[in-house]
Design a protein around this motif. Structure first.
Motif, PDB file in Angstrom:
ATOM      1  N   LEU A 143      38.901  28.724  42.329  1.00  9.55           N
ATOM      2  CA  LEU A 143      39.201  30.113  41.953  1.00  9.55           C
ATOM      3  C   LEU A 143      39.269  31.046  43.158  1.00  9.55           C
ATOM      4  CD1 LEU A 143      37.130  30.435  38.674  1.00  9.55           C
ATOM      5  CD2 LEU A 143      39.633  30.341  38.918  1.00  9.55           C
ATOM      6  N   ARG A 151      44.931  29.122  34.692  1.00 12.96           N
ATOM      7  CA  ARG A 151      44.348  28.961  33.352  1.00 12.96           C
ATOM      8  C   ARG A 151      43.149  28.016  33.457  1.00 12.96           C
ATOM      9  NH1 ARG A 151      50.105  27.357  31.293  1.00 12.96           N
ATOM     10  NH2 ARG A 151      49.388  25.710  32.622  1.00 12.96           N
ATOM     11  N   GLY A 186      42.958  31.316  44.173  1.00 14.29           N
ATOM     12  CA  GLY A 186      43.978  31.857  43.280  1.00 14.29           C
ATOM     13  C   GLY A 186      43.549  31.739  41.830  1.00 14.29           C
ATOM     14  N   THR A 187      44.276  32.433  40.962  1.00 15.13           N
ATOM     15  CA  THR A 187      43.934  32.414  39.543  1.00 15.13           C
ATOM     16  C   THR A 187      44.824  31.430  38.790  1.00 15.13           C
ATOM     17  OG1 THR A 187      45.408  34.274  39.115  1.00 15.13           O
ATOM     18  CG2 THR A 187      43.096  34.788  39.533  1.00 15.13           C
ATOM     19  N   SER A 220      52.097  26.704  39.685  1.00 18.91           N
ATOM     20  CA  SER A 220      50.917  27.452  40.147  1.00 18.91           C
ATOM     21  C   SER A 220      49.780  26.497  40.506  1.00 18.91           C
ATOM     22  CB  SER A 220      50.441  28.423  39.066  1.00 18.91           C
ATOM     23  OG  SER A 220      51.439  29.363  38.782  1.00 18.91           O
ATOM     24  N   VAL A 253      42.268  24.966  36.185  1.00 19.52           N
ATOM     25  CA  VAL A 253      41.121  25.044  37.099  1.00 19.52           C
ATOM     26  C   VAL A 253      40.248  23.808  36.943  1.00 19.52           C
ATOM     27  CG1 VAL A 253      38.987  26.317  37.639  1.00 19.52           C
ATOM     28  CG2 VAL A 253      41.115  27.562  37.173  1.00 19.52           C
TER      29      VAL A 253
END
Length: 160
Positions: free
Chosen positions: A112, A118, A115-116, A147, A122
């Protein structure tokens, strides 16, 4: 810990390949390790348009790990699509599933911080970090999610 294809729990060792398992997940020529995300797995099992390319990438790895979350995600996708789960289960049997023996809070925090994503994305990255630490090796991260692949590269995973 790993849930083997025969239902036994084992340490970090691959699930034995069985006759009748998904061909795309067996007979791998190189001695390399990868963590497979559900998006990559399902694209092969559901024979999506780029599946043949993904199969070629997958064949570069003889040991493929995934957290047990992959099972729930894959079977849920099969149910949503009205697809017989047999093909999904055959592919799953060729993956070394594991259950972390502790919270993955350090790995989640590290992920985290870059970057962010779902929650499930993660979790898969944190699980891959855990496997890489146990295997004491650099491993690849197989995903189709852009992502997630970006963060995986930031975590120093190869993302073929």
């Amino acid at each position: 810990m790993i849930l083997r294809g025969d239902g036994r729990i084992d340490n970090l060792r691959p699930i034995a390949h069985r006759p009748g398992s998904a061909a795309a997940f067996s007979q791998v020529p190189l001695m390399t390790v990868a963590y497979i995300d559900t998006s990559f797995f399902l694209a092969i099992v559901f024979d999506e348009p780029d599946a043949s390319t993904l199969v070629r990438v997958r064949k570069n790895f003889n040991q493929v790990f995934a957290a047990d979350l992959l099972v729930a995600e894959a079977l849920a996708a099969a149910a949503r699509g009205g697809i017989d789960p047999t093909a999904v289960l055959a592919g799953i049997r060729s993956i070394s599933l594991f259950f972390p023996p502790r919270l993955l809070e350090p790995e989640i925090g590290h992920t985290l911080a870059l970057g962010t994503l779902r929650g499930a994305d993660v979790w898969h990255l944190a699980a891959a970090l855990f496997v890489a630490g146990l295997a004491q090796a650099k491993i690849a991260f197989l995903s189709r999610d852009r992502s997630q692949r970006t963060i995986a590269r930031r975590l120093s995973f190869a993302t073929p």
